[in-house]
Design an enzyme around this catalytic site. Structure first.
Site, PDB file in Angstrom:
ATOM      1  N   ALA A 130       0.837  -1.204   0.000  1.00 28.79           N
ATOM      2  CA  ALA A 130       0.000   0.000   0.000  1.00 28.79           C
ATOM      3  C   ALA A 130       0.871   1.252   0.000  1.00 28.79           C
ATOM      4  O   ALA A 130       1.496   1.588   1.008  1.00 28.79           O
ATOM      5  CB  ALA A 130      -0.904  -0.020   1.230  1.00 28.79           C
ATOM      6  N   GLU A 133      -2.136   7.011  -2.045  1.00 32.15           N
ATOM      7  CA  GLU A 133      -3.024   7.693  -1.088  1.00 32.15           C
ATOM      8  C   GLU A 133      -3.958   8.624  -1.855  1.00 32.15           C
ATOM      9  O   GLU A 133      -3.689   8.957  -3.017  1.00 32.15           O
ATOM     10  CB  GLU A 133      -2.176   8.507  -0.103  1.00 32.15           C
ATOM     11  CG  GLU A 133      -1.235   7.631   0.696  1.00 32.15           C
ATOM     12  CD  GLU A 133      -0.457   8.403   1.749  1.00 32.15           C
ATOM     13  OE1 GLU A 133      -0.637   9.637   1.854  1.00 32.15           O
ATOM     14  OE2 GLU A 133       0.323   7.752   2.460  1.00 32.15           O
ATOM     15  N   GLU A 382       1.987   0.332 -10.802  1.00 31.12           N
ATOM     16  CA  GLU A 382       3.456   0.175 -10.795  1.00 31.12           C
ATOM     17  C   GLU A 382       4.136   1.273 -11.608  1.00 31.12           C
ATOM     18  O   GLU A 382       5.121   1.032 -12.293  1.00 31.12           O
ATOM     19  CB  GLU A 382       3.868  -1.188 -11.349  1.00 31.12           C
ATOM     20  CG  GLU A 382       3.312  -2.374 -10.619  1.00 31.12           C
ATOM     21  CD  GLU A 382       3.918  -2.537  -9.249  1.00 31.12           C
ATOM     22  OE1 GLU A 382       5.136  -2.711  -9.156  1.00 31.12           O
ATOM     23  OE2 GLU A 382       3.166  -2.463  -8.278  1.00 31.12           O
ATOM     24  N   GLY A 383       3.565   2.466 -11.535  1.00 28.74           N
ATOM     25  CA  GLY A 383       4.102   3.595 -12.307  1.00 28.74           C
ATOM     26  C   GLY A 383       3.373   3.690 -13.635  1.00 28.74           C
ATOM     27  O   GLY A 383       3.372   2.739 -14.415  1.00 28.74           O
TER      28      GLY A 383
HETATM   29  C1  FAD Z   1      -6.665  -1.556 -10.253  1.00 23.92           C
HETATM   30  C2  FAD Z   1      -5.590  -0.798  -9.556  1.00 23.92           C
HETATM   31  C3  FAD Z   1      -4.750  -1.464  -8.686  1.00 23.92           C
HETATM   32  C4  FAD Z   1      -3.752  -0.769  -7.981  1.00 23.92           C
HETATM   33  N1  FAD Z   1      -2.962  -1.436  -7.086  1.00 23.92           N
HETATM   34  C5  FAD Z   1      -2.134  -0.726  -6.288  1.00 23.92           C
HETATM   35  C6  FAD Z   1      -1.416  -1.372  -5.213  1.00 23.92           C
HETATM   36  O1  FAD Z   1      -1.472  -2.585  -5.037  1.00 23.92           O
HETATM   37  N2  FAD Z   1      -0.684  -0.585  -4.378  1.00 23.92           N
HETATM   38  C7  FAD Z   1      -0.594   0.764  -4.538  1.00 23.92           C
HETATM   39  O2  FAD Z   1       0.074   1.410  -3.735  1.00 23.92           O
HETATM   40  N3  FAD Z   1      -1.223   1.397  -5.570  1.00 23.92           N
HETATM   41  C8  FAD Z   1      -1.989   0.688  -6.434  1.00 23.92           C
HETATM   42  N4  FAD Z   1      -2.675   1.317  -7.449  1.00 23.92           N
HETATM   43  C9  FAD Z   1      -2.524   2.743  -7.630  1.00 23.92           C
HETATM   44  C10 FAD Z   1      -1.657   3.099  -8.818  1.00 23.92           C
HETATM   45  O3  FAD Z   1      -0.333   2.705  -8.593  1.00 23.92           O
HETATM   46  C11 FAD Z   1      -1.812   4.616  -9.057  1.00 23.92           C
HETATM   47  O4  FAD Z   1      -3.114   4.824  -9.563  1.00 23.92           O
HETATM   48  C12 FAD Z   1      -0.776   5.151 -10.005  1.00 23.92           C
HETATM   49  O5  FAD Z   1       0.483   5.134  -9.398  1.00 23.92           O
HETATM   50  C13 FAD Z   1      -1.074   6.592 -10.430  1.00 23.92           C
HETATM   51  O6  FAD Z   1      -1.283   7.396  -9.330  1.00 23.92           O
HETATM   52  P1  FAD Z   1      -2.585   8.350  -9.245  1.00 23.92           P
HETATM   53  O7  FAD Z   1      -3.754   7.468  -9.510  1.00 23.92           O
HETATM   54  O8  FAD Z   1      -2.565   9.100  -7.972  1.00 23.92           O
HETATM   55  O9  FAD Z   1      -2.462   9.318 -10.466  1.00 23.92           O
HETATM   56  P2  FAD Z   1      -1.643  10.697 -10.542  1.00 23.92           P
HETATM   57  O10 FAD Z   1      -0.297  10.542  -9.967  1.00 23.92           O
HETATM   58  O11 FAD Z   1      -2.520  11.754  -9.992  1.00 23.92           O
HETATM   59  O12 FAD Z   1      -1.520  10.849 -12.107  1.00 23.92           O
HETATM   60  C14 FAD Z   1      -2.611  11.227 -12.949  1.00 23.92           C
HETATM   61  C15 FAD Z   1      -2.094  11.343 -14.356  1.00 23.92           C
HETATM   62  O13 FAD Z   1      -1.038  12.320 -14.420  1.00 23.92           O
HETATM   63  C16 FAD Z   1       0.148  11.750 -14.951  1.00 23.92           C
HETATM   64  N5  FAD Z   1       1.307  12.293 -14.272  1.00 23.92           N
HETATM   65  C17 FAD Z   1       1.543  12.386 -12.940  1.00 23.92           C
HETATM   66  N6  FAD Z   1       2.746  12.923 -12.693  1.00 23.92           N
HETATM   67  C18 FAD Z   1       3.306  13.182 -13.892  1.00 23.92           C
HETATM   68  C19 FAD Z   1       4.562  13.748 -14.298  1.00 23.92           C
HETATM   69  N7  FAD Z   1       5.468  14.143 -13.415  1.00 23.92           N
HETATM   70  N8  FAD Z   1       4.795  13.878 -15.620  1.00 23.92           N
HETATM   71  C20 FAD Z   1       3.871  13.471 -16.553  1.00 23.92           C
HETATM   72  N9  FAD Z   1       2.664  12.937 -16.208  1.00 23.92           N
HETATM   73  C21 FAD Z   1       2.399  12.800 -14.907  1.00 23.92           C
HETATM   74  C22 FAD Z   1       0.030  10.257 -14.677  1.00 23.92           C
HETATM   75  O14 FAD Z   1       0.807   9.497 -15.568  1.00 23.92           O
HETATM   76  C23 FAD Z   1      -1.458  10.032 -14.864  1.00 23.92           C
HETATM   77  O15 FAD Z   1      -1.742   9.862 -16.213  1.00 23.92           O
HETATM   78  C24 FAD Z   1      -3.614   0.625  -8.189  1.00 23.92           C
HETATM   79  C25 FAD Z   1      -4.444   1.285  -9.114  1.00 23.92           C
HETATM   80  C26 FAD Z   1      -5.417   0.606  -9.771  1.00 23.92           C
HETATM   81  C27 FAD Z   1      -6.309   1.348 -10.736  1.00 23.92           C
END
Ligand code: FAD
Length: 405
Positions: A130, A133, A382-383
């Site tokens: 996890a 957030e 995973e990014g």
């Molecule tokens: C089904 C599912 C399973 C998941 N499982 C896990 C898990 O097991 N553990 C866990 O911790 N998380 C998990 N996640 C979360 C997932 O890792 C995040 O959704 C992901 O890292 C993106 O973060 P965010 O959703 O806050 O998007 P944001 O960080 O808010 O990004 C939104 C958009 O902006 C883009 N963006 C952000 N920063 C930049 C930048 N600097 N330059 C260019 N573009 C940018 C992103 O690429 C994205 O397109 C899961 C998500 C889903 C949907």
């Protein structure tokens, strides 16, 4: 010498896992997509029994002491097969998963023994990780969850969202959740540490399980931590706050192990779609002609060949990233390259497959529309695509995360 052949051992595992995917996963893939939040217990118990403590989803070990291995490569090959069977079901298989990968990457030898031994027997268990957030996902250095030392314990407070297998790891098995939290906000990245929270620990609650677009057989949970106390020894690695962000890099190393795994899963979904299109074309008497000059190819043949090329390119990048881990080499750049490429091509391939088969591709009669939905997650967790491209650019150009964000 460069050798692109899989060893006999790896091929044997590949065949075995393919049989499981074909016979035990494909037949129930649609059912558990429709029945989101229900668990295919016969399948899960069977996988727990057959894996016999060999966690198909667990990884993270670099070259073992005795020399190079094929552990990570075998894992990637197996996961491609399982995801060819069904990506959602693959993600729901009981094993040490992402939580185990974090322990393997950041834990001490004693912690690895203590936390991972449980995955070799008894009842099915899950581990989750996890990080994400409500305030932050991509920028994991901005997390707000805190861990404060109080006597013999760390006290964790915060909310984590979208945690894969969070429900099974936190409440429905004797597993654990690896939680990222800051021990000192003023220290920035250096203050971020990973903590193992055992299932059923008071103060850890699952407050929501998501309804999703794809991989619906896999649970994705919100976890709330309210004065959740874990023993001091549950902090992974050293509790010291380093002067630089080296400690954070240690935790981030988890991704070097898990990104090739996600890439392999993406490739499995893409291959499922590609195989289905090829078989369907054959049934209609259409054989893709190789070795014909480009100007004589039909549009369909060109599309199909492009899909094949993209999938093969993603697979080679993925195998290289896994091979580097097996040989004790740092693979941060290659893991992100593989993940970025595979995440992108699987969305393109599955969309094209739906398009090529016309209305039938869009119908729930076939699995193609499902594969298109299942594909997208590989470009998010995973990014994201953008974040992995950013990591690749930084590594190639020699910029720090401050210089290129
Ligand atoms: C089904 C599912 C399973 C998941 N499982 C896990 C898990 O097991 N553990 C866990 O911790 N998380 C998990 N996640 C979360 C997932 O890792 C995040 O959704 C992901 O890292 C993106 O973060 P965010 O959703 O806050 O998007 P944001 O960080 O808010 O990004 C939104 C958009 O902006 C883009 N963006 C952000 N920063 C930049 C930048 N600097 N330059 C260019 N573009 C940018 C992103 O690429 C994205 O397109 C899961 C998500 C889903 C949907």
């Amino acid at each position: 010498m460069i050798d692109f052949e899989l060893s006999e051992n790896v091929q044997t595992v590949q065949k075995m896992v393919h049989a499981v995917a074909e016979q035990a996963m494909r037949p129930i893939a649609r059912e558990y997509d429709e029945r989101e939040h229900e668990k295919p217990w016969d399948f899960l118990n069977m996988m727990w029994q057959v894996s016999g403590g060999n966690p198909i989803g667990g990884t993270g070990e670099r070259k073992p002491k005795e020399g190079p291995s094929e552990r990570n490569l075998t894992m990637c090959v197996s996961i491609e097969e399982l995801s060819w069977g069904d990506a959602g079901l693959y993600l729901s298989i009981p094993n040490s998963g992402l939580g185990g990968a974090a322990v393997a990457a950041a834990g001490t030898p004693q912690q690895k023994e203590r936390f991972l031994a449980r995955f070799s027997g008894g009842k099915p268990k899950w581990a989750a990780m996890a990080i994400t957030e409500p305030c932050c996902g991509s920028d994991s250095s901005a997390i707000q969850t805190t861990a404060v030392r109080d006597g013999d314990h760390w006290v964790i407070n915060g909310t984590k969202i979208f945690c894969t297998s969070g429900l099974m790891a936190a409440e429905k098995s004797e597993g654990f959740v690896v939680v990222w939290a800051t021990v000192d906000r003023s220290a920035g990245r250096a203050g971020i540490k990973a903590f193992v929270v055992e299932a059923g620990t008071p103060g850890m609650y699952v407050t929501k399980v998501e309804n999703k677009l794809g991989i619906r057989a896999s649970d994705t949970a919100t976890l709330v931590f309210e004065d959740c106390r874990v023993p001091l020894t549950n902090i992974l690695g050293s509790p010291e706050i380093p002067k630089t962000s080296e400690g954070f890099k240690g935790v981030m190393a988890t991704f070097d192990a898990t990104r090739p795994i996600v890439a392999a899963s993406a490739i499995g979904v893409g291959r499922a779609a590609l195989d289905f299109v090829r078989d369907t074309l054959r049934e209609h008497g259409i054989e893709v002609r190789y070795g014909v000059p480009a100007h004589k190819l039909t549009a369909l043949e060109r599309d199909f060949m492009d899909m094949e090329v993209q999938l093969q390119a993603a697979r080679l990048l993925t195998w290289r990233a896994a091979w580097m881990m097996d040989n004790g080499m740092r693979n941060n750049l290659e893991a992100s390259m593989a993940k970025a490429k595979a995440g992108l091509v699987v969305t393109q391939i599955t969309q094209k497959a739906v398009e090529l088969l016309g209305p039938l591709g869009y119908s729930r009669q076939l699995l193609l529309e499902k594969w298109m939905r299942d594909a997208k997650i590989n470009d998010i967790f995973e990014g994201t695509q953008q974040i992995n491209q950013l990591i690749v650019a930084r590594r190639i150009l020699g910029y720090s995360s401050k210089e290129l964000s």
